[in-house]
Scaffold this motif. Structure first.
Motif, PDB file in Angstrom:
ATOM      1  N   PHE A 176       0.788  -1.230   0.000  1.00 55.54           N
ATOM      2  CA  PHE A 176       0.000   0.000   0.000  1.00 55.54           C
ATOM      3  C   PHE A 176       0.825   1.289   0.000  1.00 55.54           C
ATOM      4  CE2 PHE A 176      -2.919  -3.161   1.818  1.00 55.54           C
ATOM      5  CZ  PHE A 176      -4.050  -2.926   1.060  1.00 55.54           C
ATOM      6  N   ARG A 177       2.043   1.238   0.436  1.00 54.84           N
ATOM      7  CA  ARG A 177       2.846   2.456   0.521  1.00 54.84           C
ATOM      8  C   ARG A 177       3.018   3.090  -0.864  1.00 54.84           C
ATOM      9  NH1 ARG A 177       6.206   4.533   4.423  1.00 54.84           N
ATOM     10  NH2 ARG A 177       7.844   5.955   3.706  1.00 54.84           N
ATOM     11  N   GLY A 178       2.758   4.389  -0.957  1.00 51.27           N
ATOM     12  CA  GLY A 178       2.862   5.085  -2.229  1.00 51.27           C
ATOM     13  C   GLY A 178       1.617   4.982  -3.093  1.00 51.27           C
ATOM     14  N   TYR A 179       0.564   4.377  -2.563  1.00 56.49           N
ATOM     15  CA  TYR A 179      -0.695   4.201  -3.291  1.00 56.49           C
ATOM     16  C   TYR A 179      -1.864   4.714  -2.451  1.00 56.49           C
ATOM     17  CZ  TYR A 179       1.517   1.341  -6.895  1.00 56.49           C
ATOM     18  OH  TYR A 179       2.296   0.908  -7.936  1.00 56.49           O
ATOM     19  N   THR A 180      -2.912   5.160  -3.122  1.00 58.25           N
ATOM     20  CA  THR A 180      -4.148   5.590  -2.468  1.00 58.25           C
ATOM     21  C   THR A 180      -5.259   4.621  -2.825  1.00 58.25           C
ATOM     22  OG1 THR A 180      -3.551   7.938  -2.498  1.00 58.25           O
ATOM     23  CG2 THR A 180      -5.894   7.406  -2.335  1.00 58.25           C
ATOM     24  N   ILE A 181      -6.014   4.176  -1.831  1.00 58.30           N
ATOM     25  CA  ILE A 181      -7.153   3.290  -2.096  1.00 58.30           C
ATOM     26  C   ILE A 181      -8.244   4.098  -2.798  1.00 58.30           C
ATOM     27  CG2 ILE A 181      -8.964   1.869  -1.077  1.00 58.30           C
ATOM     28  CD1 ILE A 181      -6.990   1.117   1.115  1.00 58.30           C
ATOM     29  N   TYR A 182      -8.570   3.691  -4.015  1.00 58.04           N
ATOM     30  CA  TYR A 182      -9.523   4.425  -4.850  1.00 58.04           C
ATOM     31  C   TYR A 182     -10.930   3.834  -4.765  1.00 58.04           C
ATOM     32  CZ  TYR A 182     -11.477   6.537  -9.096  1.00 58.04           C
ATOM     33  OH  TYR A 182     -12.260   7.231  -9.991  1.00 58.04           O
ATOM     34  N   ASP A 183     -11.025   2.511  -4.599  1.00 58.78           N
ATOM     35  CA  ASP A 183     -12.333   1.865  -4.502  1.00 58.78           C
ATOM     36  C   ASP A 183     -12.179   0.559  -3.727  1.00 58.78           C
ATOM     37  OD1 ASP A 183     -15.056   1.658  -4.820  1.00 58.78           O
ATOM     38  OD2 ASP A 183     -14.963   0.860  -6.860  1.00 58.78           O
ATOM     39  N   CYS A 184     -13.293   0.093  -3.174  1.00 53.11           N
ATOM     40  CA  CYS A 184     -13.275  -1.125  -2.362  1.00 53.11           C
ATOM     41  C   CYS A 184     -14.590  -1.865  -2.529  1.00 53.11           C
ATOM     42  CB  CYS A 184     -13.060  -0.772  -0.885  1.00 53.11           C
ATOM     43  SG  CYS A 184     -13.240  -2.174   0.265  1.00 53.11           S
ATOM     44  N   SER A 185     -14.530  -3.193  -2.476  1.00 56.01           N
ATOM     45  CA  SER A 185     -15.728  -4.022  -2.511  1.00 56.01           C
ATOM     46  C   SER A 185     -15.598  -5.101  -1.445  1.00 56.01           C
ATOM     47  CB  SER A 185     -15.901  -4.658  -3.891  1.00 56.01           C
ATOM     48  OG  SER A 185     -17.104  -5.388  -3.963  1.00 56.01           O
ATOM     49  N   ILE A 186     -16.700  -5.390  -0.768  1.00 55.81           N
ATOM     50  CA  ILE A 186     -16.698  -6.376   0.312  1.00 55.81           C
ATOM     51  C   ILE A 186     -17.475  -7.597  -0.130  1.00 55.81           C
ATOM     52  CG2 ILE A 186     -17.295  -6.826   2.715  1.00 55.81           C
ATOM     53  CD1 ILE A 186     -17.156  -3.813   3.203  1.00 55.81           C
ATOM     54  N   ASN A 187     -16.791  -8.726  -0.196  1.00 56.34           N
ATOM     55  CA  ASN A 187     -17.414  -9.968  -0.641  1.00 56.34           C
ATOM     56  C   ASN A 187     -18.068 -10.719   0.508  1.00 56.34           C
ATOM     57  OD1 ASN A 187     -18.094 -12.108  -2.361  1.00 56.34           O
ATOM     58  ND2 ASN A 187     -16.180 -13.170  -1.933  1.00 56.34           N
ATOM     59  N   ARG A 188     -17.437 -10.679   1.674  1.00 54.10           N
ATOM     60  CA  ARG A 188     -17.924 -11.356   2.879  1.00 54.10           C
ATOM     61  C   ARG A 188     -17.265 -10.698   4.079  1.00 54.10           C
ATOM     62  NH1 ARG A 188     -13.597 -14.992   3.860  1.00 54.10           N
ATOM     63  NH2 ARG A 188     -12.187 -15.069   2.051  1.00 54.10           N
ATOM     64  N   ALA A 189     -17.572 -11.157   5.270  1.00 53.64           N
ATOM     65  CA  ALA A 189     -17.032 -10.520   6.465  1.00 53.64           C
ATOM     66  C   ALA A 189     -15.513 -10.558   6.512  1.00 53.64           C
ATOM     67  CB  ALA A 189     -17.606 -11.187   7.721  1.00 53.64           C
ATOM     68  N   GLU A 190     -14.913 -11.571   5.859  1.00 55.89           N
ATOM     69  CA  GLU A 190     -13.454 -11.701   5.899  1.00 55.89           C
ATOM     70  C   GLU A 190     -12.793 -11.387   4.560  1.00 55.89           C
ATOM     71  OE1 GLU A 190     -15.460 -14.372   6.436  1.00 55.89           O
ATOM     72  OE2 GLU A 190     -15.592 -14.395   8.628  1.00 55.89           O
ATOM     73  N   GLY A 191     -13.567 -10.986   3.546  1.00 55.33           N
ATOM     74  CA  GLY A 191     -12.995 -10.821   2.213  1.00 55.33           C
ATOM     75  C   GLY A 191     -13.222  -9.446   1.614  1.00 55.33           C
ATOM     76  N   PHE A 192     -12.153  -8.842   1.087  1.00 56.51           N
ATOM     77  CA  PHE A 192     -12.219  -7.501   0.534  1.00 56.51           C
ATOM     78  C   PHE A 192     -11.436  -7.436  -0.778  1.00 56.51           C
ATOM     79  CE2 PHE A 192     -12.400  -7.408   5.090  1.00 56.51           C
ATOM     80  CZ  PHE A 192     -13.389  -6.486   5.399  1.00 56.51           C
ATOM     81  N   GLY A 193     -11.910  -6.580  -1.674  1.00 59.88           N
ATOM     82  CA  GLY A 193     -11.175  -6.292  -2.898  1.00 59.88           C
ATOM     83  C   GLY A 193     -10.926  -4.795  -2.982  1.00 59.88           C
ATOM     84  N   PHE A 194      -9.707  -4.398  -3.342  1.00 63.31           N
ATOM     85  CA  PHE A 194      -9.339  -2.982  -3.402  1.00 63.31           C
ATOM     86  C   PHE A 194      -8.767  -2.629  -4.776  1.00 63.31           C
ATOM     87  CE2 PHE A 194      -8.652  -4.325   1.013  1.00 63.31           C
ATOM     88  CZ  PHE A 194      -9.382  -3.381   1.716  1.00 63.31           C
TER      89      PHE A 194
END
Length: 297
Positions: A14-32
């Motif tokens: 993540f260093r040097g990057y900005t999170i632009y969008d996120c999606s949550i698939n389940r309580a333990e799963g994320f996509g960025f």
């Protein structure tokens, strides 16, 4: 409690990057989607597609693929099959699932995306609605994902959103038309918004015009757990209602570039994600306020 992210993972991913969008698939799963922070505007920033499964050990928690070729990309996840899919403004597709991390054919390579003026349409946003993934285009075009390298434009199924005759014949541009966001109570009760007060409801068979009494550009829609539909204007003002009954419940005047880009209903409250943090509605003052200023926190 085990930490979600250690210093090494932060520096590597993540260093040097900005999170632009996120999606949550389940309580333990994320996509960025993370976008490279850079001052040179002549070259597109690099994009990182990141999946995170917090139920896995730290050394196996992240999947990362980097690409310099995607522009204004958003991400969504479907329920069946469970997958993350990202699409950029030029209809480029990236499957960002743990079992399949890689590019696919562009949407315009597998179906006809020409608009009423003969130009290839653009994708404003990819969303999940009623468990499925949809790509929202200009001229009220909506594309549903049906599989890897497979999309269908709703109009080809006889379920497209109508457009004015002067737009259909190519006599005028559709600057007042959506869509930029979509949400659903079910597959037979979905709302799409965009343009200048342009709101449509899908009943499972056809779309119905539910336009708001405003010419303001719209930015987000949320079918909430209290049974109401919440719609935000580009400046952050919020409307609530359903079908053709709407009421403005909050005023705002957020500067362009800092406005809400997503909305969600959580724990009996509406939250709006903006470029500068989280906002919510102060119903007593009928204002949109930063979360830190809300009297209910």
């Amino acid at each position: 409690m085990e930490e979600l992210l250690d210093r090494k993972s932060w520096n590597d991913i993540f260093r040097g990057y900005t999170i632009y969008d996120c999606s949550i698939n389940r309580a333990e799963g994320f996509g960025f989607i993370a976008v490279e922070e850079k001052d040179d505007r002549n070259v597109l920033p690099k994009i990182r597609f990141i999946t995170m499964s917090i139920n896995r050990p730290l050394d196996k928690r992240f999947g990362v693929v980097e690409s310099p070729n995607y522009d204004f990309c958003t991400i969504a996840c479907s329920v069946n099959p469970p997958e993350y899919v990202a699409v950029d403004i030029g209809s480029q597709v990236f499957s960002a699932s743990p079992l399949r991390m890689g590019g696919e054919k562009n949407i315009d390579q597998v179906i006809d995306m020409k608009t009423y003026r003969g130009e290839v349409g653009i994708i404003n946003k990819v969303v999940r609605a009623a468990g499925q993934i949809y790509a929202l285009g200009n001229y009220r075009k909506i594309y549903r994902r049906i599989g890897v390298d497979q999309w269908v434009e709703l109009g080809k199924e006889g379920k497209g959103v109508p457009v004015p005759k002067d737009v259909e014949t190519g006599k005028t541009y559709a600057t007042s038309l959506g869509f930029v966001d979509m949400s659903a109570f079910s597959a037979n009760d979905m709302y799409a918004v965009g343009g200048k007060g342009d709101v449509w409801r899908f009943d499972g068979t056809s779309w119905h015009d539910c336009s708001l009494p405003t010419n303001a550009p719209l930015s987000t829609v949320c079918c909430a757990g209290d049974g109401l539909v919440y719609i935000s204007e580009l400046n952050g003002s919020v409307w609530a209602g359903r079908a053709d009954q709407w009421k403005r419940i909050a005023e705002a005047d957020i500067a362009w570039g800092h406005q809400p880009v997503d909305s969600v209903w959580f724990n009996q409250r509406l939250y709006l994600g903006a470029q500068e943090g989280l906002w919510t509605v102060d119903r007593n003052r009928k204002r949109l306020v930063p979360l830190s200023a809300c009297p209910y926190t």
